[in-house]
Design an enzyme around this catalytic site. Structure first.
Site, PDB file in Angstrom:
ATOM      1  N   HIS A 200       0.791  -1.306  -0.078  1.00  0.00           N
ATOM      2  CA  HIS A 200       0.063   0.051  -0.093  1.00  0.00           C
ATOM      3  C   HIS A 200       0.818   1.082   0.091  1.00  0.00           C
ATOM      4  O   HIS A 200       2.082   1.188   0.485  1.00  0.00           O
ATOM      5  CB  HIS A 200      -1.002  -0.167   1.203  1.00  0.00           C
ATOM      6  CG  HIS A 200      -1.764   0.982   1.553  1.00  0.00           C
ATOM      7  ND1 HIS A 200      -1.288   2.323   2.060  1.00  0.00           N
ATOM      8  CD2 HIS A 200      -3.229   1.135   1.091  1.00  0.00           C
ATOM      9  CE1 HIS A 200      -2.506   3.234   1.987  1.00  0.00           C
ATOM     10  NE2 HIS A 200      -3.534   2.243   1.633  1.00  0.00           N
TER      11      HIS A 200
ATOM     12  N   VAL B  63       1.506   3.762   1.898  1.00  0.00           N
ATOM     13  CA  VAL B  63       2.055   4.135   2.991  1.00  0.00           C
ATOM     14  C   VAL B  63       3.159   3.160   3.747  1.00  0.00           C
ATOM     15  O   VAL B  63       3.923   3.429   4.745  1.00  0.00           O
ATOM     16  CB  VAL B  63       0.978   4.612   4.183  1.00  0.00           C
ATOM     17  CG1 VAL B  63       0.228   5.664   3.770  1.00  0.00           C
ATOM     18  CG2 VAL B  63       0.189   3.358   4.835  1.00  0.00           C
ATOM     19  N   LYS B  64       3.329   2.134   2.973  1.00  0.00           N
ATOM     20  CA  LYS B  64       3.963   0.970   3.390  1.00  0.00           C
ATOM     21  C   LYS B  64       5.604   1.111   3.013  1.00  0.00           C
ATOM     22  O   LYS B  64       5.976   1.925   2.422  1.00  0.00           O
ATOM     23  CB  LYS B  64       3.417  -0.482   2.915  1.00  0.00           C
ATOM     24  CG  LYS B  64       1.965  -0.870   3.720  1.00  0.00           C
ATOM     25  CD  LYS B  64       1.888  -0.743   4.957  1.00  0.00           C
ATOM     26  CE  LYS B  64       0.602  -0.826   5.817  1.00  0.00           C
ATOM     27  NZ  LYS B  64      -0.399  -1.773   5.122  1.00  0.00           N
ATOM     28  N   PRO B  65       6.648   0.162   3.491  1.00  0.00           N
ATOM     29  CA  PRO B  65       7.708   0.501   3.392  1.00  0.00           C
ATOM     30  C   PRO B  65       8.197   0.763   1.675  1.00  0.00           C
ATOM     31  O   PRO B  65       9.059   1.528   1.566  1.00  0.00           O
ATOM     32  CB  PRO B  65       8.450  -0.877   3.697  1.00  0.00           C
ATOM     33  CG  PRO B  65       7.492  -1.210   4.987  1.00  0.00           C
ATOM     34  CD  PRO B  65       6.187  -0.799   4.427  1.00  0.00           C
TER      35      PRO B  65
END
Length: 379
Positions: free
Chosen positions: A178, A180-182
Site C-alpha cells: 500500500h 504508506v508501507k515500506p
C-alpha cells in the site's frame, strides 16, 4: 497538513512504469517474476508470490497453510481487520490474544494460553514495524505442531531482534505494498516462504485455483489445456504495479534508514514530553522498520482533544488501531470487550505521528513543535 504516511515516487519509478506501458505486457507478465525475485533478494526468502493487496497475501498465506472450516488462528487484535478477516474467508475462527504493553506486538505468553486443539496457525503482527518475538513463537509453534505466519505488512526491510530478515522469521510471511508501507506498488502484497509447496499453493490460489503444470494435470488435451483444482480467486497483480515495485524495492534500504533517522529525531525532540506522553519503546533499530511512530497519552480521556488539537495544528495524525473484536461486525459474531485488556488500553491512548521517508527535517521539526504545543495546551 503533514500526513501520517505518504509514498515516495521519484523519476526512476515513473520511468520504470512508462517503460512497461511502452512494452508488450500490462497485466501479469515478466515484470511480476522480476518483482518476485527482487522481493526474495530483499528478504532472503526462497519464494515470493506477488498479489494485488496485503489482504490477498494474508488470504493466500492462510490457504497455503491449509487453514479451513473448524480451524482457529491465534493473532493480535491490535491490527487492521484483514489479519482476522482472511481467516473468516476460509471458514476459520480468529482467536485474539493480548499484546505486550511496550511494543503493541502479540504477547507470546498470551498467545500460548489461547492455543486449543483447533489452533492451526499462530499469526503475530509486526505492529508499527517492530518485529514480533519470532523465537518465542517458533518454540510455541513447534511445541503444538502449528504453522507460523507473519503479518509483516508494516515491517518489510527490518530484521528480527536476534537476526534474520523479515521474510525468513516465520513459515509464511504476508507483505503489503500500500502507498504508506515500506515500498509501494499502489496496491499490492506478497506471500514469501522458503517452502516450495506453500509457494505453489499460494500461486495457484491467486489465479482462480487454476494450474497449467503438466505434473498436476489430470488430462492432456493439448498445449492450451489448463485445469481448476481449487476454488481460488483473481488476486493477480499487474506488470505495471510490479515495474513500480522493482524500482521501489531497490530503494528499500534507503527508505528504512530514513524512517529510523526520523524516529531518532522524534525521540530526541519529544524527550521532555515523557511525563504526559509515552514514547514508543526504544529497541534495537535493526528489528524496527518504523512504519508508524505511535505515542500514547497518559490519560486516555485526553486522547481525543490531543488528537483534534494536533489536526488543527496541521498534523494528519491517525489512530492504529481499534481492536478488531470491537468492530460491530465482530461484536455480531459474539466477541466482547475485555478479551485483551492491554490491547484495549493501548488503543485507547495511542496516536500515530507523521513518519515517511520523503518527510523533510523541517517537517519533522514542525511536527515535534506541534506535539510539544498540543501537550502543553491539552495534556
Amino acid at each position: 497538513m503533514i500526513p501520517y504516511g505518504r509514498q515516495w515516487v521519484d523519476e526512476d519509478d515513473i520511468a520504470a512504469v512508462a517503460a512497461c506501458l511502452r512494452g508488450d505486457w500490462l497485466t501479469t507478465g515478466p515484470a511480476v517474476a522480476a518483482f518476485e525475485q527482487a522481493i526474495c533478494s530483499a528478504s532472503d526468502a526462497a519464494y515470493a508470490v506477488a498479489v494485488n493487496s496485503g489482504t490477498a497475501a494474508l488470504h493466500c498465506a492462510y490457504f497455503a497453510a491449509g487453514l479451513g472450516p473448524g480451524d482457529e488462528i491465534v493473532t493480535s487484535p491490535l491490527t487492521f481487520a484483514a489479519t482476522a478477516n482472511a481467516a473468516l474467508y476460509l471458514g476459520a475462527k480468529p482467536v485474539f490474544a493480548d499484546v505486550c504493553s511496550e511494543t503493541g506486538c502479540l504477547d507470546p505468553q498470551a498467545a500460548a494460553a489461547a492455543v486449543t486443539d483447533r489452533t492451526k496457525l499462530i499469526v503475530p503482527v509486526d505492529f508499527a514495524g517492530q518485529t514480533a518475538d519470532y523465537q518465542a513463537f517458533r518454540v510455541l509453534a513447534t511445541r503444538h505442531g502449528l504453522i507460523l505466519v507473519a503479518d509483516a505488512a508494516h515491517s518489510f526491510g527490518a530484521c528480527g531482534p536476534r537476526g534474520g530478515k523479515v521474510g525468513t522469521l516465520a513459515d509464511l510471511t504476508a507483505l503489503s505494498f500500500h502507498p504508506v508501507k515500506p515500498v509501494t506498488t499502489g496496491e499490492g502484497g506478497a506471500v514469501v516462504t522458503s517452502d516450495p509447496r506453500w509457494a505453489k499453493r499460494a500461486a495457484q490460489f491467486r489465479t482462480h485455483g487454476i494450474t497449467r503444470d503438466p505434473a498436476d494435470l489430470m488430462a492432456d488435451e493439448g498445449p492450451w489445456h489448463y485445469e481448476q483444482h481449487e476454488l481460488g480467486y483473481n488476486y493477480r497483480i499487474t506488470d505495471l504495479q510490479c515495474a513500480l515495485g522493482c524500482s521501489q524495492v531497490a530503494k528499500l534500504g534507503q527508505f528504512i534508514a530514513r524512517r529510523r533517522s526520523i524516529a531518532a529525531r522524534y525521540r530526541e525532540g519529544l524527550r521532555e514530553c515523557t511525563g504526559r506522553l509515552r514514547l514508543p519503546a526504544h529497541t534495537d533499530d535493526s528489528s524496527h522498520g518504523y512504519h508508524l511512530w505511535v505515542v500514547r497519552v497518559q490519560e486516555a480521556s485526553r486522547r481525543r482533544p490531543f488528537f483534534e488539537r494536533l489536526r488543527a495544528l496541521g498534523l494528519g495524525v491517525q489512530v492504529h488501531y481499534r481492536p478488531v473484536y470491537l468492530h460491530p461486525y465482530y461484536q455480531q459474531l459474539g466477541y466482547r470487550a475485555g478479551i485483551c485488556p492491554v490491547a484495549e488500553d493501548f488503543a485507547a491512548r495511542c496516536v500515530s505521528l507523521p513518519i515517511f521517508p520523503k518527510m523533510s527535517d523541517d517537517e519533522v521539526d514542525s511536527s515535534i513543535a506541534a506535539v510539544r504545543q498540543a501537550v502543553t495546551e491539552v495534556l
